[in-house]
Write a protein that holds these residues in place. Structure first.
Motif, short mmCIF file in Angstrom:
data_model
loop_
_atom_site.label_atom_id
_atom_site.label_comp_id
_atom_site.label_asym_id
_atom_site.label_seq_id
_atom_site.Cartn_x
_atom_site.Cartn_y
_atom_site.Cartn_z
N SER A 176 0.76 -1.35 -0.02
CA SER A 176 -0.02 0.04 -0.02
C SER A 176 1.00 1.32 0.12
O SER A 176 0.35 2.29 -0.19
N VAL A 177 2.25 1.09 0.18
CA VAL A 177 3.05 2.53 0.39
C VAL A 177 3.26 2.74 -1.17
O VAL A 177 3.88 2.15 -1.89
N GLN A 178 3.25 4.14 -1.57
CA GLN A 178 3.46 4.58 -2.69
C GLN A 178 5.08 5.09 -2.58
O GLN A 178 5.84 5.44 -1.77
N LYS A 179 5.71 4.68 -3.88
CA LYS A 179 7.06 5.13 -4.12
C LYS A 179 7.03 6.81 -4.40
O LYS A 179 6.43 7.35 -5.06
N GLU A 180 8.32 7.00 -3.48
CA GLU A 180 8.36 8.63 -3.44
C GLU A 180 9.96 8.97 -3.74
O GLU A 180 10.15 9.95 -4.07
N TYR A 181 10.85 7.90 -3.60
CA TYR A 181 12.39 8.11 -3.73
C TYR A 181 12.71 6.81 -4.73
O TYR A 181 12.30 5.89 -4.70
N ASP A 182 13.86 7.43 -5.30
CA ASP A 182 14.67 6.47 -6.27
C ASP A 182 15.36 5.54 -5.64
O ASP A 182 15.57 4.36 -5.80
N ILE A 183 16.01 6.01 -4.30
CA ILE A 183 17.02 5.40 -3.87
C ILE A 183 17.05 5.57 -2.31
O ILE A 183 16.62 6.57 -1.61
N CYS A 184 17.27 4.25 -1.63
CA CYS A 184 17.20 4.44 0.19
C CYS A 184 18.75 3.98 0.37
O CYS A 184 19.32 3.25 -0.03
N PHE A 185 19.30 4.89 1.18
CA PHE A 185 20.60 4.77 1.85
C PHE A 185 20.47 4.64 3.30
O PHE A 185 20.29 5.75 3.89
N MET A 186 20.37 3.67 3.90
CA MET A 186 20.35 3.30 5.15
C MET A 186 21.65 3.05 6.08
O MET A 186 22.21 2.05 5.96
N ALA A 187 22.27 4.01 6.76
CA ALA A 187 23.37 4.06 7.16
C ALA A 187 23.50 5.28 8.34
O ALA A 187 23.24 6.25 7.97
N ASN A 188 23.93 4.69 9.47
CA ASN A 188 24.13 5.91 10.43
C ASN A 188 25.31 6.56 10.30
O ASN A 188 26.30 5.90 10.01
N ALA A 189 25.40 7.92 10.22
CA ALA A 189 26.48 8.86 10.09
C ALA A 189 27.54 8.89 10.99
O ALA A 189 28.69 9.29 10.82
N THR A 190 27.22 8.24 12.35
CA THR A 190 28.35 8.20 13.38
C THR A 190 29.19 6.96 13.02
O THR A 190 30.23 6.89 13.59
N GLN A 191 28.74 6.14 11.96
CA GLN A 191 29.80 5.29 11.40
C GLN A 191 30.11 5.70 9.83
O GLN A 191 30.35 4.73 9.06
N ALA A 192 30.06 6.92 9.81
CA ALA A 192 30.43 7.15 8.27
C ALA A 192 31.67 6.78 7.62
O ALA A 192 31.63 6.43 6.37
N GLU A 193 32.71 6.62 8.36
CA GLU A 193 34.04 6.15 7.72
C GLU A 193 33.59 4.51 7.23
O GLU A 193 34.13 4.04 6.08
N ILE A 194 32.79 3.80 7.96
CA ILE A 194 32.66 2.37 7.63
C ILE A 194 31.52 2.24 6.65
O ILE A 194 31.60 1.55 5.65
N LYS A 195 30.43 3.20 6.93
CA LYS A 195 29.40 3.06 5.81
C LYS A 195 29.87 3.78 4.31
O LYS A 195 28.89 3.70 3.58
N ARG A 196 30.76 4.68 4.56
CA ARG A 196 31.15 5.42 3.45
C ARG A 196 30.19 6.35 2.68
O ARG A 196 29.83 6.17 1.64
N HIS A 197 29.61 7.14 3.50
CA HIS A 197 28.72 8.34 3.15
C HIS A 197 29.43 9.04 1.88
O HIS A 197 28.85 9.52 1.23
N LYS A 198 30.55 9.41 2.33
CA LYS A 198 31.21 10.46 1.19
C LYS A 198 31.18 9.69 -0.19
O LYS A 198 31.09 10.44 -0.95
N LEU A 199 31.64 8.55 -0.23
CA LEU A 199 31.60 7.87 -1.55
C LEU A 199 30.25 7.94 -2.18
O LEU A 199 29.95 7.97 -3.23
N PHE A 200 29.24 7.68 -1.04
CA PHE A 200 27.86 7.57 -1.66
C PHE A 200 27.46 8.78 -2.18
O PHE A 200 26.83 9.06 -3.40
N ILE A 201 27.79 9.83 -1.60
CA ILE A 201 27.21 11.10 -1.94
C ILE A 201 27.84 11.62 -3.15
O ILE A 201 27.37 12.18 -4.27
N ARG A 202 29.42 11.32 -3.25
CA ARG A 202 30.07 11.89 -4.62
C ARG A 202 29.69 10.92 -5.67
O ARG A 202 29.78 11.58 -6.88
N SER A 203 29.10 9.76 -5.56
CA SER A 203 28.73 9.06 -6.63
C SER A 203 27.47 9.48 -7.20
O SER A 203 27.12 9.12 -8.40
#
Length: 285
Positions: free
Chosen positions: A159-186
């Motif tokens: 029943s949930v409608q699509k609103e976003y193309d991509i989901c990125f589920m990762a806590n920023a407190t672990q940004a080095e492990i989850k590689r937020h910067k790589l994700f954003i720059r991509s």
């Protein structure tokens, strides 16, 4: 040891097993059900008794070194292999013992090695554990790969409608492990609509704005609220380092019915998760 006391109360307290925020609590419970057994889930350095039902109790004890349950266990499942476990494990020589340690702790880290079964969740861990049991002449050389499932909370919601193309589920407190910067720059300069789930770092928010990446930063949520948010997205992405093993977001995305894009550096049993229907592996660059 016991969960941090500054956690959201609903992460610590639950009435039924389906409401538990912890995947391993649920796994332990359903193992008991399958074995027609009763059991206790023990945490060190705490004080609480939570009787969930007639087969399962979660118990926080002041010290593993002194604690004795009111029964002699037939089976002990040891997650993590911390030093405080050793005395407890030696106290019950007749109990069968299973070891599982995620990430860098996939091999036992202390002198206690008398396990009857070792569980691993990636091919690399299987190779490492095989070497470990041979070098340390452990009591048993039984090693098994297992598939890390998603919690029962995660499911497809039609029943949930699509609103976003991509989901990125990762806590920023672990940004080095989850590689937020790589994700954003991509996604710099693209028109994709992205939903980021997990606690927020303002520096990452600023980087996304600078690179014109359209991210809605939704913040941290209880796990029971995540499935509806994930279902609003068309694709999930996981680009973590290989520090951890089989990031839980991979089976969680899949359980919610969205395909997942995973970088091929991650340690997990990829052929059991990634098929033509569930997602793809991509190079880090």
């Amino acid at each position: 040891s016991v969960p941090p006391q500054n956690e959201h109360p609903e992460k610590l307290l639950y009435n039924t097993i389906n409401e538990s925020e912890d995947l391993y609590t649920q796994l332990f419970y359903f193992l008991l059900k399958k074995l027609n057994a009763t059991g206790e889930l023990l945490y060190d350095k705490g004080q609480r008794n939570h009787i969930v039902d007639d087969i399962f109790t979660e118990r926080w004890v002041p010290s593993f070194k002194k604690h004795k349950p009111n029964f002699n266990p037939d089976l002990i499942f040891c997650r993590g292999g911390f030093p405080s476990y050793d005395g407890f494990l030696r106290r019950y020589p007749n109990a069968k013992k299973i070891y599982y340690g995620a990430g860098k702790r996939f091999c036992p880290q202390t002198d206690f090695r008398d396990y009857d079964l070792f569980l691993v969740d990636s091919i690399n861990q299987l190779k490492g554990m095989t070497k470990y049991v041979r070098e340390h002449h452990t009591k048993s050389q039984h090693i098994r790969l297992f598939i890390k499932p998603a919690s029962l909370l995660f499911k497809k919601i039609h029943s949930v409608q699509k609103e976003y193309d991509i989901c990125f589920m990762a806590n920023a407190t672990q940004a080095e492990i989850k590689r937020h910067k790589l994700f954003i720059r991509s996604f710099a300069g693209t028109s994709y609509k992205i939903l980021a789930l997990g606690n927020i770092n303002q520096n990452l928010v600023n980087l996304a704005k600078e690179l014109k990446v359209d991210i809605t930063w939704d913040g941290w949520s209880l796990r029971k609220n995540l499935p509806e948010k994930i279902n609003k997205c068309r694709v999930g992405v996981c680009c973590s380092t290989n520090y951890d093993s089989c990031p839980r977001v991979i089976p969680e995305y899949i359980a919610c019915g969205i395909p997942v894009v995973v970088t091929n550096n991650i340690n997990f049993w990829s052929t059991k998760y990634i098929t033509e229907n569930t997602g793809i592996l991509v190079a880090e660059d």
